[in-house]
Design a protein around this motif. Structure first.
Motif, PDB file in Angstrom:
ATOM      1  N   TRP A  52       0.830  -1.203   0.000  1.00 33.36           N
ATOM      2  CA  TRP A  52       0.000   0.000   0.000  1.00 33.36           C
ATOM      3  C   TRP A  52       0.867   1.255   0.000  1.00 33.36           C
ATOM      4  O   TRP A  52       0.636   2.192  -0.771  1.00 33.36           O
ATOM      5  CB  TRP A  52      -0.920  -0.043   1.225  1.00 33.36           C
ATOM      6  CG  TRP A  52      -1.683   1.216   1.515  1.00 33.36           C
ATOM      7  CD1 TRP A  52      -1.279   2.244   2.317  1.00 33.36           C
ATOM      8  CD2 TRP A  52      -2.965   1.604   1.002  1.00 33.36           C
ATOM      9  NE1 TRP A  52      -2.221   3.238   2.353  1.00 33.36           N
ATOM     10  CE2 TRP A  52      -3.268   2.866   1.553  1.00 33.36           C
ATOM     11  CE3 TRP A  52      -3.876   1.010   0.151  1.00 33.36           C
ATOM     12  CZ2 TRP A  52      -4.457   3.538   1.268  1.00 33.36           C
ATOM     13  CZ3 TRP A  52      -5.062   1.683  -0.138  1.00 33.36           C
ATOM     14  CH2 TRP A  52      -5.339   2.917   0.422  1.00 33.36           C
ATOM     15  N   ASN A 102       0.683   5.626  -1.579  1.00 30.38           N
ATOM     16  CA  ASN A 102      -0.366   6.086  -0.666  1.00 30.38           C
ATOM     17  C   ASN A 102       0.239   6.646   0.615  1.00 30.38           C
ATOM     18  O   ASN A 102       1.222   6.107   1.131  1.00 30.38           O
ATOM     19  CB  ASN A 102      -1.314   4.925  -0.324  1.00 30.38           C
ATOM     20  CG  ASN A 102      -2.022   4.398  -1.557  1.00 30.38           C
ATOM     21  OD1 ASN A 102      -2.785   5.105  -2.199  1.00 30.38           O
ATOM     22  ND2 ASN A 102      -1.756   3.147  -1.907  1.00 30.38           N
ATOM     23  N   THR A 134      -1.904   7.478   3.383  1.00 27.71           N
ATOM     24  CA  THR A 134      -2.997   7.473   4.347  1.00 27.71           C
ATOM     25  C   THR A 134      -3.123   6.104   4.982  1.00 27.71           C
ATOM     26  O   THR A 134      -2.630   5.111   4.439  1.00 27.71           O
ATOM     27  CB  THR A 134      -4.340   7.833   3.683  1.00 27.71           C
ATOM     28  OG1 THR A 134      -4.579   6.907   2.609  1.00 27.71           O
ATOM     29  CG2 THR A 134      -4.332   9.253   3.147  1.00 27.71           C
TER      30      THR A 134
END
Length: 453
Positions: free
Chosen positions: A75, A80, A82
């Motif tokens: 991820w 990303n 977050t």
């Protein structure tokens, strides 16, 4: 204490209706093996919020939510910034091992072992950048070089994270330096061992842009070709695989490798001197990639590739080896010299025809392509008679009625037309099978043409 609090906070979040229902929906579409595990009600807080699988190496973000390490690393590596569960912006990307949650998962696995749940092993401590830099420095300076290279290869194959870490630590430059070092005498075992391990590690990174750029430099490429020709078996296998990777999609490198002295001979020696499946597959894959250039095809044919390939077909080899052998032979038969080389070998027809409908569909299709190329472009009477004697005619009839590619059926149909007169010569003049053959042939070819339209 703080780690335990974070765990309890995560348990509270994931016990909410939203997360639980999401996990149930996922369980319905899991594979049969995972579905068996899902039926014993995995606690929802043991599932990774991203993959919804049982966590093997739980780590916590700064938000306090725990994820499986592999899932959250992917991820974050995708750019990303977050937290997937809360969508909070992350202050940092630190991943803190959640030992408490891991121990709880392991205890649950042990308790459910009678139901088929395997215990999750304690994960290895991930390598940090500073540690990677120290190991790269050690191999550059020759300190415990062979042992460290083996350790680095193991780390590189463990995860993408480790590969990125080693690239950041400068492993590519170190490997190129080791491989480029001169080996003045074959008796210098320490240097040869280090170079061999360096080639093995380079193979793990062969698809990385850094390796492809540096390894394609003339000096480095020459050294890899040297190991292909003069190295020990493992080094030859690594070198052939690296060259195959470097040549993929790069015409200049293909041309350079194909024109390098003794490369073709070295690849062919791997086919004839060793019955090692890894060596055979590495050599055949490299030949297949290099010979996509016509100039390299001619060099391979001049080096005696066709007789080597025919002998390999006659030997009892694995399916993957036979398929690759026929693929290389198919490419070589794209030029007249390759077809002429096949015609000159008396055992060639038997070797190729015997693979039809026996090895695999892929092997059958490639064998038909080879036979079609030779018969269509050089329909010598002796060669056509040999194909009939080898039993090709009956196999082609079976092939047309089987499930294979339209292109293969078309080639089989054309081969039948070429061989029909030759086949009739083997029968008495009044043999009724000639009439039957004509009827069946017309039906099959007509059916084939109708499908194609």
């Amino acid at each position: 204490m703080k780690e335990s609090d974070n765990t309890m906070m995560k348990v509270s979040r994931l016990e909410s209706g939203h997360s639980l229902s999401r996990g149930n929906r996922f369980a319905e579409r899991m594979s049969p093996k995972k579905l068996q595990v899902a039926k014993i009600s995995i606690p929802p807080y043991f599932r990774c919020p991203i993959s919804l699988d049982l966590m093997r190496d739980p780590v916590s973000l700064c938000t306090g939510v725990s994820y499986d390490r592999s899932s959250i690393e992917k991820w974050l590596s995708d750019g990303n910034n977050t937290c997937p569960a809360t969508m909070q912006v992350l202050d940092n990307h630190d991943l803190i091992p959640n030992h408490t949650l891991r121990r709880l998962i392991q205890e649950w696995c042990v308790a459910n072992a009678p139901k088929g749940v395997e215990r999750i092993p304690t994960p290895k401590q991930p390598v940090e950048l500073q540690q990677a830099k120290v190991m790269v420095k050690d191999i550059s300076e020759g300190f415990m070089q062979v042992e460290t290279l083996r350790l680095l290869r193991g780390l590189a194959t463990e995860s993408d994270r480790n590969m990125r870490l080693l690239l950041d630590a400068g492993v590519v430059s170190a490997l190129v330096s080791i491989i480029s070092s001169e080996v003045k005498a074959p008796g210098v075992l320490d240097i040869l061992d280090g170079c061999e391990e360096a080639l093995g590690l380079m193979l793990a990174f062969s698809n990385c842009d850094q390796i492809r750029q540096l390894a394609a430099e003339p000096k480095v490429l020459d050294r890899i070709c040297w190991f292909l020709s003069e190295g020990r078996l493992d080094a030859q296998i690594y070198a052939a695989s690296i060259l195959e990777s470097l040549c993929s999609g790069d015409e200049d490198v293909k041309l350079k490798v194909g024109s390098t002295e003794r490369v073709m001979e070295a690849l062919l020696s791997l086919l004839t001197e060793h019955q090692n499946p890894k060596a055979l597959c590495a050599s055949l894959s490299c030949l297949l990639t290099i010979c996509s250039l016509r100039r390299n095809r001619l060099r391979a044919i001049e080096a005696g590739a066709v007789p080597c390939l025919i002998e390999l077909l006659l030997a009892d080899t694995e399916r993957s080896v036979t398929e690759r052998t026929l693929s290389v032979l198919e490419v070589l038969c794209m030029c007249a010299d390759g077809r002429a080389a096949v015609v000159k070998i008396s055992k060639a027809i038997t070797a190729i025809v015997n693979t039809l409908l026996r090895v695999s569909q892929a092997a059958t299709e490639r064998a038909v392509s080879v036979l079609w190329s030779v018969c269509h472009h050089a329909p010598e009477k002796r060669f056509l008679s040999a194909t009939v004697e080898a039993g090709l005619f009956s196999k082609l009839f079976l092939l047309i009625q089987s499930e294979c590619r339209p292109a293969t059926k078309r080639q089989a149909s054309e081969l039948l037309k070429l061989l029909r007169e030759t086949w009739e010569e083997f029968l008495p003049k009044d043999d009724s099978s000639i009439i039957a053959l004509t009827i069946v042939e017309c039906k099959l070819v007509g059916k084939l043409n109708t499908r194609q339209e």
